[in-house]
Scaffold this motif. Structure first.
Motif, PDB file in Angstrom:
ATOM      1  N   TYR A 118      10.606  -5.191   4.012  1.00 56.13           N
ATOM      2  CA  TYR A 118      10.615  -6.571   4.490  1.00 56.13           C
ATOM      3  C   TYR A 118      10.591  -6.660   6.018  1.00 56.13           C
ATOM      4  O   TYR A 118      10.245  -7.680   6.586  1.00 56.13           O
ATOM      5  N   SER A 121       7.541  -8.121   7.673  1.00 57.58           N
ATOM      6  CA  SER A 121       7.162  -9.516   7.427  1.00 57.58           C
ATOM      7  C   SER A 121       7.350 -10.334   8.706  1.00 57.58           C
ATOM      8  O   SER A 121       8.403 -10.267   9.344  1.00 57.58           O
ATOM      9  N   LYS A 123       7.945 -13.432   8.966  1.00 53.38           N
ATOM     10  CA  LYS A 123       9.069 -14.358   8.783  1.00 53.38           C
ATOM     11  C   LYS A 123      10.403 -13.669   9.049  1.00 53.38           C
ATOM     12  O   LYS A 123      11.354 -14.291   9.494  1.00 53.38           O
TER      13      LYS A 123
END
Length: 160
Positions: A118, A121, A123
């Motif tokens: 993650y 990412s 975001k």
């Protein structure tokens, strides 16, 4: 008189009464205030593990399972740092990360997940720190300490 008896019902309406009493008890204690950590994770075992570990490390911890009460809890306890699970059941943790960052731009946020993929990412870039969930909580303790220290320095330099 115990603090629990001194908290009027209307003061604690919509908020966990035990939490309000804990906050008031801390305010009445002499000495240095302990930093608050808000843990948002839908896994009960992770919440309990993080709460136990961080309490023993000298932090006051509130752990919640759902994102529904996040902003109410943040108003109530004014945490020094938030620890956010990436994979919340209701919505993605990244959406909540964005909402928290918009409402509290200076609060350090630690994003946690069982995987490290993650981190790439876009975001996830809104998080200040990343922790991979494991049984070894040394990295979590280190990141919380760094986050609290960074927040303290930022607050003291903004008051100068």
């Amino acid at each position: 008189m115990r603090v629990v008896e001194a908290v009027p019902e209307e003061l604690s309406r919509g908020v966990d009464r035990k939490l309000v009493c804990t906050i008031l008890s801390r305010e009445l204690e002499k000495g240095e205030k302990r930093p608050w950590v808000l843990v948002i994770d839908d896994d009960e075992h992770i919440r309990q593990l993080f709460e136990l570990e961080l309490t023993e490390a000298g932090y006051d911890v509130v752990a919640i399972a759902r994102e529904d009460g996040v902003f109410q809890q943040m108003k109530t306890i004014q945490p020094n740092v938030a620890i956010l699970d990436l994979q919340l059941a209701d919505h993605g943790g990244l959406d909540l990360l964005r909402q928290i960052r918009e409402a509290y731009p200076h609060m350090p946020i630690i994003l946690c997940s069982p995987y490290d993929s993650y981190k790439s990412s876009p975001k996830a870039a809104a998080a200040d720190f990343y922790v991979i969930k494991s049984h070894d909580l040394a990295d979590l303790r280190t990141k919380v300490k760094r986050a609290v220290t960074a927040r303290s320095h930022a607050q003291s330099s903004s008051q100068v």
